[in-house]
Scaffold this motif. Structure first.
Motif, PDB file in Angstrom:
ATOM      1  N   UNK A  72     -18.481 -11.649 -23.801  1.00  0.00           N
ATOM      2  CA  UNK A  72     -17.085 -12.087 -23.953  1.00  0.00           C
ATOM      3  C   UNK A  72     -16.830 -12.695 -25.330  1.00  0.00           C
ATOM      4  N   UNK A  73     -17.906 -13.060 -26.064  1.00  0.00           N
ATOM      5  CA  UNK A  73     -17.724 -13.509 -27.453  1.00  0.00           C
ATOM      6  C   UNK A  73     -17.724 -12.334 -28.413  1.00  0.00           C
ATOM      7  N   UNK A  74     -18.145 -11.152 -27.893  1.00  0.00           N
ATOM      8  CA  UNK A  74     -18.292  -9.969 -28.730  1.00  0.00           C
ATOM      9  C   UNK A  74     -17.031  -9.109 -28.721  1.00  0.00           C
ATOM     10  N   UNK A  75     -15.976  -9.574 -28.021  1.00  0.00           N
ATOM     11  CA  UNK A  75     -14.705  -8.834 -28.008  1.00  0.00           C
ATOM     12  C   UNK A  75     -14.160  -8.804 -29.436  1.00  0.00           C
ATOM     13  N   UNK A  76     -13.841  -7.598 -29.970  1.00  0.00           N
ATOM     14  CA  UNK A  76     -13.417  -7.506 -31.367  1.00  0.00           C
ATOM     15  C   UNK A  76     -12.297  -8.489 -31.719  1.00  0.00           C
ATOM     16  N   UNK A 109     -10.815 -11.038 -31.306  1.00  0.00           N
ATOM     17  CA  UNK A 109     -10.490 -12.172 -30.436  1.00  0.00           C
ATOM     18  C   UNK A 109     -11.696 -13.091 -30.226  1.00  0.00           C
ATOM     19  N   UNK A 110     -12.876 -12.489 -30.100  1.00  0.00           N
ATOM     20  CA  UNK A 110     -14.099 -13.285 -29.925  1.00  0.00           C
ATOM     21  C   UNK A 110     -14.297 -14.235 -31.097  1.00  0.00           C
ATOM     22  N   UNK A 111     -14.084 -13.698 -32.288  1.00  0.00           N
ATOM     23  CA  UNK A 111     -14.236 -14.496 -33.511  1.00  0.00           C
ATOM     24  C   UNK A 111     -13.232 -15.640 -33.533  1.00  0.00           C
ATOM     25  N   UNK A 112     -11.991 -15.327 -33.181  1.00  0.00           N
ATOM     26  CA  UNK A 112     -10.930 -16.355 -33.205  1.00  0.00           C
ATOM     27  C   UNK A 112     -11.230 -17.443 -32.169  1.00  0.00           C
ATOM     28  N   UNK A 113     -11.626 -17.026 -30.956  1.00  0.00           N
ATOM     29  CA  UNK A 113     -11.881 -17.983 -29.881  1.00  0.00           C
ATOM     30  C   UNK A 113     -13.032 -18.920 -30.234  1.00  0.00           C
ATOM     31  N   UNK A 114     -14.039 -18.384 -30.968  1.00  0.00           N
ATOM     32  CA  UNK A 114     -15.183 -19.213 -31.362  1.00  0.00           C
ATOM     33  C   UNK A 114     -14.873 -20.054 -32.597  1.00  0.00           C
ATOM     34  N   UNK A 115     -13.668 -19.859 -33.169  1.00  0.00           N
ATOM     35  CA  UNK A 115     -13.336 -20.571 -34.398  1.00  0.00           C
ATOM     36  C   UNK A 115     -14.222 -20.151 -35.553  1.00  0.00           C
ATOM     37  N   UNK A 116     -14.728 -18.909 -35.495  1.00  0.00           N
ATOM     38  CA  UNK A 116     -15.537 -18.378 -36.591  1.00  0.00           C
ATOM     39  C   UNK A 116     -16.917 -19.009 -36.692  1.00  0.00           C
ATOM     40  N   UNK A 117     -17.396 -19.619 -35.578  1.00  0.00           N
ATOM     41  CA  UNK A 117     -18.727 -20.235 -35.610  1.00  0.00           C
ATOM     42  C   UNK A 117     -19.564 -19.796 -34.421  1.00  0.00           C
TER      43      UNK A 117
END
Ligand SMILES: [Zn+2]
Length: 256
Positions: free
Chosen positions: A52-56, A58-66
């Motif tokens: 679920x962090x690997x979703x294109x 959106x995953x990056x945004x949800x993790x705040x880029x970290x």
């Protein structure tokens, strides 16, 4: 008849997923690593990336880029490549509609993008893009629309032959390798998608972009020119605007 908007949105979503895969390919193929195993993991702490962090994007945004585990920043290249590939696929299918040509064009541009990324980072054009793309280009030529099989074969032959000639002539003239094998195989692939006129225009534009943009940098710093990037840009422009460029040149420069 499917609504063109739905076609573009679905193509864009497919492009986002392909862009996510393209990130993996452009980093692992040049280093002869498998793109399947091991699964995606944080390059700093090795923590596996949850699906679920690997979703294109959106995953990056949800993790705040970290990274979820070590909180180290994740390269902005990942979401940018995903977004760009998504836009290419949405754009191709909104321009050409639900057609074989839209798929052929989107695949071609995706391969070129992968080549540019690999060449920029590693100075390597993986065979999976060049030779794999050549097989794909020759195969897709049998589908309706776009280039015919004979045109694709002749284009591949010319692309390979011309760059092979430049490589041999360059080696004879400068006593060192002027052209990499990756560029030669790449131009065979480009020829299979664009045909013979497209090969000529691609080489012309690639040399033009390369000398205008990278020439001064290379001359000052002595850095190698990653020529594949400029050939990729030249091929993409040729695919999109080839006939218009030739017509403009014939009218305004040659005054035909
Ligand atoms: Zn980490």
């Amino acid at each position: 008849m499917i609504d063109p908007w739905i076609v573009s949105v679905l193509a864009g979503m497919l492009g986002l997923m392909l862009g996510s895969f393209l990130n993996v390919c452009t980093i692992r193929w040049p280093q002869d690593e498998s793109v399947v195993f091991p699964g995606s993991h944080c390059p700093r702490c090795g923590d596996p990336i949850r699906w679920y962090d690997n979703v294109p994007v959106l995953g990056y945004i949800r993790l705040g880029g970290r990274c979820r585990a070590c909180k180290e920043p994740i390269s902005l290249q990942y979401p940018l490549v995903e977004a760009a590939t998504g836009l290419v696929w949405a754009g191709m299918f909104s321009y050409a509609g639900l057609s074989w040509e839209a798929m052929r064009g989107a695949l071609f541009l995706t391969i070129l993008f992968g080549i540019a990324l690999s060449d920029a980072r590693f100075y390597i054009i993986p065979d999976q893009f060049s030779l794999g793309g050549l097989v794909l280009g020759l195969g897709l030529a049998f589908l309706p629309g776009g280039i015919d099989p004979m045109g694709a074969f002749l284009g591949a032959f010319l692309g390979f032959g011309l760059l092979q000639f430049v490589a041999v002539a360059g080696k004879w003239a400068f006593k060192k390798d002027a052209m990499g094998g990756g560029d030669i195989k790449m131009m065979a692939m480009v020829g299979s998608f664009l045909g013979m006129p497209g090969v000529l225009l691609t080489i012309f534009l690639g040399a033009l972009f390369g000398s205008v943009i990278f020439g001064p940098i290379s001359w000052k710093t002595g850095k190698l020119v990653p020529f594949g990037i400029f050939l990729a840009a030249g091929a993409a422009v040729t695919y999109g605007f080839g006939p218009q460029i030739v017509e403009w040149y014939a009218t305004n420069v040659l005054h035909l």
